[in-house]
Design a protein around this motif. Structure first.
Motif, mmCIF file in Angstrom:
data_model
loop_
_atom_site.group_PDB
_atom_site.id
_atom_site.type_symbol
_atom_site.label_atom_id
_atom_site.label_comp_id
_atom_site.label_asym_id
_atom_site.label_seq_id
_atom_site.Cartn_x
_atom_site.Cartn_y
_atom_site.Cartn_z
ATOM 1 N N UNK A 111 0.793 -1.216 0.000
ATOM 2 C CA UNK A 111 0.000 0.000 0.000
ATOM 3 C C UNK A 111 0.827 1.268 0.000
ATOM 4 N N UNK A 112 1.987 1.231 -0.640
ATOM 5 C CA UNK A 112 2.829 2.419 -0.732
ATOM 6 C C UNK A 112 3.714 2.653 0.471
ATOM 7 N N UNK A 128 5.672 0.842 -13.319
ATOM 8 C CA UNK A 128 5.506 2.039 -12.510
ATOM 9 C C UNK A 128 4.136 2.635 -12.818
ATOM 10 N N UNK A 129 3.906 3.868 -12.458
ATOM 11 C CA UNK A 129 2.586 4.464 -12.665
ATOM 12 C C UNK A 129 2.229 4.507 -14.146
ATOM 13 N N UNK A 130 1.051 3.984 -14.458
ATOM 14 C CA UNK A 130 0.491 4.033 -15.806
ATOM 15 C C UNK A 130 -0.966 4.457 -15.676
ATOM 16 N N UNK A 183 -3.587 -1.262 -8.559
ATOM 17 C CA UNK A 183 -2.786 -0.271 -7.848
ATOM 18 C C UNK A 183 -2.007 0.652 -8.781
ATOM 19 N N UNK A 184 -1.777 0.211 -10.006
ATOM 20 C CA UNK A 184 -0.856 0.904 -10.909
ATOM 21 C C UNK A 184 -1.221 2.373 -11.134
ATOM 22 N N UNK A 222 8.387 6.344 -8.194
ATOM 23 C CA UNK A 222 9.298 5.386 -7.569
ATOM 24 C C UNK A 222 8.647 4.096 -7.130
ATOM 25 N N UNK A 223 7.324 4.090 -6.930
ATOM 26 C CA UNK A 223 6.636 2.845 -6.608
ATOM 27 C C UNK A 223 6.529 2.004 -7.869
ATOM 28 N N UNK A 224 6.610 0.703 -7.695
ATOM 29 C CA UNK A 224 6.446 -0.171 -8.851
ATOM 30 C C UNK A 224 5.983 -1.560 -8.428
ATOM 31 N N UNK A 225 5.390 -2.240 -9.386
ATOM 32 C CA UNK A 225 5.037 -3.645 -9.236
ATOM 33 C C UNK A 225 6.076 -4.450 -10.003
ATOM 34 N N UNK A 226 6.540 -5.526 -9.404
ATOM 35 C CA UNK A 226 7.476 -6.416 -10.087
ATOM 36 C C UNK A 226 6.811 -7.768 -10.277
#
Length: 616
Positions: free
Chosen positions: A213-214, A561-563, A581-582, A588-592
């Motif tokens: 959650x960030x 990252x943010x899209x 969440x994207x 700087x936040x990202x999903x891997x």
């Protein structure tokens, strides 16, 4: 007859208040259902029954954990995710700390633990009541808060893995047991348990810190954060750098910042080649915005504390001295850079590369018949007449010979209309080939270096076709030599290499043209053979939906990252719980999503770039 004038005016608010007061008098309680007798009975008339002391219903002892598993709606572990029912009742004092995505542990008898994550949270009524009424609403509006004991707080859990000990080593396996009802549930706070549960390697290339959650997941260890690393050894297969990486993010999401941090981790790492050597990885990065040559320089904003933190966590930082900006020489365009101190070397594309890759001058307009004439007749004859060193200018002179056109038409080799079409459509490459600089083929030993970072800036090139031709010519040279069994340049073949391409959607789109099919075919083959040849693709894009599917399918590690675009989010093909969440991710936040490395996770990257970043 009554006189209506004797009645006082009706006030709706007063009536509502009176009704509320009346109902309160009838149903008043002290919070646990007992009628408050002091408000409706004279103390002198109380019976002996009213003299009982209040009962303390708080259980003795100290609470451990967050709550317990509930079997009220069943308790089921199934091979089918949608049939699994795993719910936990969370006690009142623990409710505010939980988030969707929080990692939990549920013990089994015998010492094993079920590692799971929260996938839903809900309040449910503890007692049968209708709280959608005027009285309940106005009472709630006048009070400062709610009584948590009036509601059940339920966490719906998604099982991830079973943790168990084998010879003193913590391991994981698929979920195959159902825990018992009323088992105490606790938050996962041990770094080794979380890493094992998520299958995150202990060692490898640092990508960021685990988050929910960030917010970074914190443990009792030092440092308290959990480092996420990409597998980089040969113990369980090939290093994932050679299984290819895609970085997708919108403008301002931090793609370049993140990519600099990741690529910096690769520089200095060694990889085993087929002949037993272990040279350092070389990186060749195409740079349309002229940002990556800054990786030569230290970041002036880096603090001593940040450096110490990097050292503690084994994160490479600081400028990379062996960084060279290889600048394509283009007619009418000059490269002037004052925002980095990297060495600058000019090069040109020799026309001789076209013999191995004729599609470089095919553009996007030659049809199959015209392309066949170019490849099978015109270029071979040009090479016989002008030799290997024939230039682009020579080729234009060659095609300008009317006698040649007539000869080929009469012989039935190339129809005159086809000849004219080829001649017309291979124009416009004069700014690309054979400029006043050393050919790239004469500088391979400097271009590809063990442990070196080579950056090819194209920001100074205003013509998009010229820039694309240069990028595709150089990348094709590297790929051809990597895949060849008889390479002309052993340096390329024998060096582990990452080929980085920013704005990859501009070059690897699935186009219905000869050039498009040839490009996609070449990169698809490179991706398939990458593990064996020690060639990794590192693709960066804000439009992942435009990357050709045959190339996309070869990507093993996706960092999102943010899209904000729905098509782009859908194209990256990440699990739905992370996909949602994207659009809300901060910089700087990202999903891997890397199936061969770990479970899908959320990360937060380093807030400071480990090299220089930005033009201030």
């Amino acid at each position: 007859m009554s006189d209506l004038g004797d009645f006082t005016d009706f006030d709706g608010d007063d009536a509502a208040a009176d009704d509320e007061a009346a109902q309160s008098a009838e149903t008043a309680d002290d919070g646990d259902g007992a009628v408050d007798a002091s408000e409706e009975t004279d103390p002198t008339t109380q019976s002996a029954d009213d003299d009982f002391e209040d009962m303390d219903v708080t259980p003795a002892g100290t609470d451990t954990g967050l709550g317990v598993l509930s079997a009220a709606n069943g308790l089921r572990i199934s091979e089918e995710a949608e049939e699994t029912v795993l719910r936990a009742y969370v006690t009142a004092r623990n409710r505010s700390r939980l988030r969707i995505g929080t990692y939990l542990l549920v013990p089994y008898p015998g010492g094993e633990r079920l590692f799971c994550r929260i996938k839903a949270l809900e309040y449910a009524q503890e007692f049968h009541a209708d709280d959608a009424t005027e009285i309940h609403a106005r009472r709630a509006m006048r009070e400062r808060g709610i009584d948590e004991r009036d509601f059940k707080f339920i966490a719906e859990l998604e099982p991830v893995a079973v943790l168990y000990s084998d010879g003193g080593e913590l391991k994981r396996r698929m979920t195959d047991r159902v825990p018992k009802p009323e088992t105490v549930v606790r938050e996962a706070t041990d770094k080794s348990e979380i890493k094992t549960g998520l299958k995150i390697p202990e060692d490898g290339v640092f990508l960021g810190h685990l988050a929910v959650g960030g917010e970074k997941v914190r443990t009792a260890a030092e440092p308290p954060t959990i480092d996420y690393r990409l597998k980089d050894d040969y113990v369980a297969g090939d290093p994932l750098v050679f299984r290819h990486t895609l970085v997708a993010g919108g403008t301002g999401s931090g793609k370049t910042h993140s990519s600099k941090n990741v690529l910096r981790q690769y520089l200095g790492r060694t990889y085993e080649m087929g002949d037993g050597r272990t040279p350092e990885l070389a990186v060749v990065q195409f740079d349309p915005q002229d940002e990556y040559a800054q990786m030569h320089d230290d970041n002036p904003e880096m603090t001593d504390e940040f450096e110490r933190r990097c050292e503690r966590e084994g994160i490479a930082y600081g400028g990379h001295d062996d960084t060279i900006a290889f600048v394509p020489k283009v007619a009418g365009a000059d490269y002037n850079a004052s925002h980095h101190r990297a060495e600058q070397v000019e090069f040109t594309i020799p026309f001789s590369l076209v013999h191995d890759n004729p599609w470089l001058i095919a553009g996007s307009s030659l049809n199959d018949n015209q392309y066949g004439a170019l490849v099978n007749t015109l270029l071979p004859r040009f090479k016989r007449e002008y030799g290997e060193g024939g230039t682009y200018s020579d080729f234009r002179t060659f095609l300008g010979d009317p006698a040649l056109k007539e000869e080929l038409d009469e012989a039935g080799d190339v129809h005159e209309a086809t000849f004219d079409a080829v001649k017309r459509r291979v124009q416009g490459f004069g700014a690309v080939f054979d400029q006043d600089a050393r050919p790239i083929t004469d500088q391979i030993s400097q271009f590809v270096r063990d442990g070196g970072l080579t950056v090819i800036p194209t920001y100074h090139i205003t013509d998009s076709r010229t820039a694309s031709t240069i990028v595709l010519a150089v990348s094709s040279l590297l790929i051809d030599q990597k895949l060849s069994n008889d390479p002309d340049y052993d340096r390329i073949k024998e060096t582990p290499l990452v080929l980085g391409m920013d704005e990859a959607h501009n070059f690897l789109t699935d186009a219905d043209s000869v050039q498009g099919r040839k490009v996609i075919g070449k990169f698809t083959e490179a991706a398939k053979q990458g593990r064996k040849e020690r060639l990794g693709l590192y693709l960066i894009t804000q439009d992942p939906q435009d990357i050709a599917d045959p190339v996309f399918k070869q990507i093993n590690t996706t960092m999102v990252l943010n899209l904000g675009d729905e098509d782009a989010i859908s194209a990256v093909n990440i699990p739905s719980n992370l996909e949602s969440k994207v659009p809300y991710m901060e910089k700087g936040q990202r999903v891997v999503y890397s199936p061969d490395n770990s479970e899908p996770v959320e990360l937060i990257g380093l807030s400071t770039c480990v090299t220089r970043h930005g033009r201030d």
